[in-house]
Design an enzyme around this catalytic site. Structure first.
Site, PDB file in Angstrom:
ATOM      1  N   ASP A 188       0.817  -1.220   0.000  1.00  0.00           N
ATOM      2  CA  ASP A 188       0.000   0.000   0.000  1.00  0.00           C
ATOM      3  C   ASP A 188       0.846   1.264   0.000  1.00  0.00           C
ATOM      4  O   ASP A 188       2.064   1.211   0.176  1.00  0.00           O
ATOM      5  CB  ASP A 188      -0.961  -0.012   1.205  1.00  0.00           C
ATOM      6  N   ASN A 243      -7.476  -2.136  14.388  1.00  0.00           N
ATOM      7  CA  ASN A 243      -8.837  -2.561  14.058  1.00  0.00           C
ATOM      8  C   ASN A 243      -8.834  -3.789  13.137  1.00  0.00           C
ATOM      9  O   ASN A 243      -9.821  -4.060  12.471  1.00  0.00           O
ATOM     10  CB  ASN A 243      -9.619  -1.407  13.403  1.00  0.00           C
ATOM     11  N   HIS A 295      -7.183  -4.243  10.382  1.00  0.00           N
ATOM     12  CA  HIS A 295      -7.023  -4.063   8.933  1.00  0.00           C
ATOM     13  C   HIS A 295      -5.712  -4.703   8.480  1.00  0.00           C
ATOM     14  O   HIS A 295      -4.755  -4.813   9.252  1.00  0.00           O
ATOM     15  CB  HIS A 295      -7.122  -2.589   8.510  1.00  0.00           C
ATOM     16  N   GLU A 336      -9.774  -1.615   5.374  1.00  0.00           N
ATOM     17  CA  GLU A 336     -10.425  -1.271   6.632  1.00  0.00           C
ATOM     18  C   GLU A 336     -11.661  -2.135   6.881  1.00  0.00           C
ATOM     19  O   GLU A 336     -12.226  -2.710   5.948  1.00  0.00           O
ATOM     20  CB  GLU A 336     -10.847   0.206   6.581  1.00  0.00           C
TER      21      GLU A 336
HETATM   22  C1  GLP Z   1      -0.609   0.811   8.424  1.00  0.00           C
HETATM   23  C2  GLP Z   1      -0.229  -0.078   7.257  1.00  0.00           C
HETATM   24  C3  GLP Z   1      -0.430  -1.538   7.596  1.00  0.00           C
HETATM   25  C4  GLP Z   1       0.206  -1.841   8.938  1.00  0.00           C
HETATM   26  C5  GLP Z   1      -0.486  -1.037  10.006  1.00  0.00           C
HETATM   27  C6  GLP Z   1       0.069  -1.294  11.390  1.00  0.00           C
HETATM   28  O1  GLP Z   1      -1.940   1.144   8.456  1.00  0.00           O
HETATM   29  N1  GLP Z   1      -0.969   0.216   6.087  1.00  0.00           N
HETATM   30  O2  GLP Z   1       0.136  -2.333   6.565  1.00  0.00           O
HETATM   31  O3  GLP Z   1       0.086  -3.226   9.209  1.00  0.00           O
HETATM   32  O4  GLP Z   1      -0.281   0.330   9.699  1.00  0.00           O
HETATM   33  O5  GLP Z   1       1.162  -0.460  11.642  1.00  0.00           O
HETATM   34  P1  GLP Z   1       2.195  -0.660  12.790  1.00  0.00           P
HETATM   35  O6  GLP Z   1       3.033  -1.820  12.392  1.00  0.00           O
HETATM   36  O7  GLP Z   1       2.990   0.607  12.812  1.00  0.00           O
HETATM   37  O8  GLP Z   1       1.427  -0.901  14.020  1.00  0.00           O
END
Ligand code: GLP
Length: 249
Positions: free
Chosen positions: A67, A136, A138, A143
């Site tokens: 992404d 959440n 995702h 989402e």
């Molecule tokens: C973002 C990314 C996800 C990631 C999530 C969790 O939203 N798009 O791919 O898994 O954050 O992030 P973190 O690893 O910083 O908790």
């Protein structure tokens, strides 16, 4: 779904890097799906060490990132383009032509998204997809909602994701409210998937992913249906799981 629980974040990074290194060693031209966020940073550090000690080479590896934020210049410190170059790509021998990242500044997102899907298919699909997970549940930027998204598309970020990701930005107003993300269908087509999670804030999402019903309001719960998923999580992220459902590594 197999679950490895590691004592802490550092161990999680090492276990995940060993898994990726094994994939790279058995198939040096693997197609890897890569994730951003704070969770995989330790894994990337370990992979760079393995590259430096000549345990692995990325010269024939192809990557597709999950992404990217929409309308954030790619040079911005918070773009996933910058993240991937700083944490991995600039430190290894990957051929820049083999790096694929969704373009958050594409002119026509509909046709661009189709091209991204086509590019993955042309490489024979993803051998190993790395995922993090949002508070959440995702995955990528898919989402919670009424249905599981299928292909790469532009998504609106929820308030909870904007809040969570604002810690990287100077102010919450700077967090983009849209992103382009591989769909759940795209992710699901991967041969193998590893999902990493660390810390107490992920415990509820992990519990719902593993034990809850498969429900688009818990996007990661669909992974229960995938044939080859490994969760590599730390003790805090595993704190709401039944001890019988995982192995401690
Ligand atoms: C973002 C990314 C996800 C990631 C999530 C969790 O939203 N798009 O791919 O898994 O954050 O992030 P973190 O690893 O910083 O908790």
């Amino acid at each position: 779904m197999k679950i490895y629980v590691c004592k802490d974040y550092e161990r999680m990074g090492r276990v995940a890097a060993n898994y990726l290194a094994a994939q790279i060693n058995i198939k040096p031209d693997s197609v890897l799906g890569l994730a951003t966020g704070s969770t995989p940073v330790g894994m990337y550090k370990e992979l760079v060490k393995k590259y430096e000690s000549r345990d692995i080479s990325f010269k024939d590896i192809v990557t597709f990132n999950l992404d990217e934020y929409v309308n954030l210049p790619k040079e911005n410190i918070n773009s996933y383009y910058t993240f991937m170059h700083e944490n991995l790509f600039d430190k290894i021998d990957i051929n820049p032509e083999n790096i694929n990242m969704p373009d958050g500044n594409a002119k026509d997102f509909d046709s661009y998204s189709k091209e991204y899907e086509k590019a993955i298919a042309l490489k024979g699909g993803i051998d190993l997809q790395v995922l993090g997970i949002g508070n959440n549940a995702h995955i990528g930027f898919n989402e919670p909602g009424e249905y599981f998204s299928k292909e790469t598309t532009v998504v609106d970020l929820t308030r909870s994701t904007i809040d969570a990701n604002s810690r990287f930005f100077d102010s919450i107003d700077e967090v983009p409210n849209q992103a382009i993300s591989m769909g759940i269908g795209t992710i699901f087509k991967s041969e193998k998937i590893i999902l990493l999670a660390s810390g107490k804030t992920k415990a509820e999402a992990i519990k719902n992913t593993v034990n809850g019903p498969i429900d688009p309001h818990v996007p990661a719960s669909i992974l229960q249906l995938h044939k080859n998923v490994l969760l590599i999580i730390d003790e805090q992220a595993a704190s709401l799981l039944d001890k019988n459902c995982y192995e401690t590594v």
